[in-house]
Design an enzyme around this catalytic site. Sequence first.
Site, PDB file in Angstrom:
ATOM      1  N   SER A 192      14.475  37.913 -64.785  1.00 42.18           N
ATOM      2  CA  SER A 192      13.218  38.212 -65.936  1.00 42.18           C
ATOM      3  C   SER A 192      12.647  38.092 -64.521  1.00 42.18           C
ATOM      4  O   SER A 192      11.318  37.851 -64.820  1.00 42.18           O
ATOM      5  CB  SER A 192      12.667  36.560 -66.815  1.00 42.18           C
ATOM      6  OG  SER A 192      13.385  36.517 -67.436  1.00 42.18           O
ATOM      7  N   ARG A 193      12.664  38.633 -63.781  1.00 42.41           N
ATOM      8  CA  ARG A 193      11.758  38.723 -62.281  1.00 42.41           C
ATOM      9  C   ARG A 193      10.640  37.529 -61.800  1.00 42.41           C
ATOM     10  O   ARG A 193      10.260  37.795 -61.171  1.00 42.41           O
ATOM     11  CB  ARG A 193      10.240  40.372 -63.001  1.00 42.41           C
ATOM     12  CG  ARG A 193      11.227  41.563 -62.989  1.00 42.41           C
ATOM     13  CD  ARG A 193      11.667  42.090 -61.582  1.00 42.41           C
ATOM     14  NE  ARG A 193      12.382  42.818 -61.926  1.00 42.41           N
ATOM     15  CZ  ARG A 193      12.903  43.809 -62.656  1.00 42.41           C
ATOM     16  NH1 ARG A 193      13.825  43.262 -62.795  1.00 42.41           N
ATOM     17  NH2 ARG A 193      13.223  45.403 -62.861  1.00 42.41           N
ATOM     18  N   LEU A 194      11.493  36.367 -61.942  1.00 44.18           N
ATOM     19  CA  LEU A 194      11.128  35.344 -61.406  1.00 44.18           C
ATOM     20  C   LEU A 194      12.561  34.757 -60.357  1.00 44.18           C
ATOM     21  O   LEU A 194      13.194  34.133 -59.785  1.00 44.18           O
ATOM     22  CB  LEU A 194      11.344  34.258 -62.644  1.00 44.18           C
ATOM     23  CG  LEU A 194      10.855  34.032 -63.051  1.00 44.18           C
ATOM     24  CD1 LEU A 194      11.083  32.709 -64.564  1.00 44.18           C
ATOM     25  CD2 LEU A 194       8.921  33.853 -62.944  1.00 44.18           C
TER      26      LEU A 194
END
Length: 215
Positions: A192-194
């Site tokens: 999730s692009r975290l």
Amino acid sequence: MDKDTLQNLRQEYSSATLIEDQTSPNPIKQFDKWLNEAVEAQIHEPNAMTLATATHDGRPSARIVLLKGFDQNGFNFFTNYLSRKGKEITKNPLGSLVFFWGELERQVRIEGTIEKLSKEESEKYFHSRPKGSQIGALASPQSQEIDGRQELEAKWQQLEIEYEGKDVPKPSYWGGYVLKPRLIEFWQGRPSRLHDRLVYKKIDNKTWKKVRLAP
């Protein structure tokens, strides 16, 4: 490739994590660990890195070079001092490096100042190279315009004959640099692009401060 196809190219990252208490307090040791893991993963040329330099008035340029050594002092590479990057380093010694190991979903970004290595270190590395590469350093006026490839090949063949059975001298305009880091960032892809981003900032000659950045 059309715009929609390009915009929809995505990769979900999930292979590993990067947690503060699981990393070394020394970024050079952490880099050594990650580089060894890149070698073990059989990544093609894991020592390939983007070197970014800039002119005295801030016009940037970047290219891929090969890491040829590193220690607590910094990261070493070799090139023609009269090349574009060499001329830029002379006038503006600030530079940065980026390693990207896509198979491991990892990136390392390094910022610092660039200095020439000693003549002895440059001589030692030059004479460790294959003879063809030594001749290539003599034959190529790196970054300068030439009339065609045939000019380059003719010069290489001339020098190959000239130095048959002889040692090739290191050109005075060729040698090594060390990028002395002030900041080293380790990036690990996450879902999730975290992403995980840990940055080491140099406080003094021996001390580093480690902080987390938002992705």
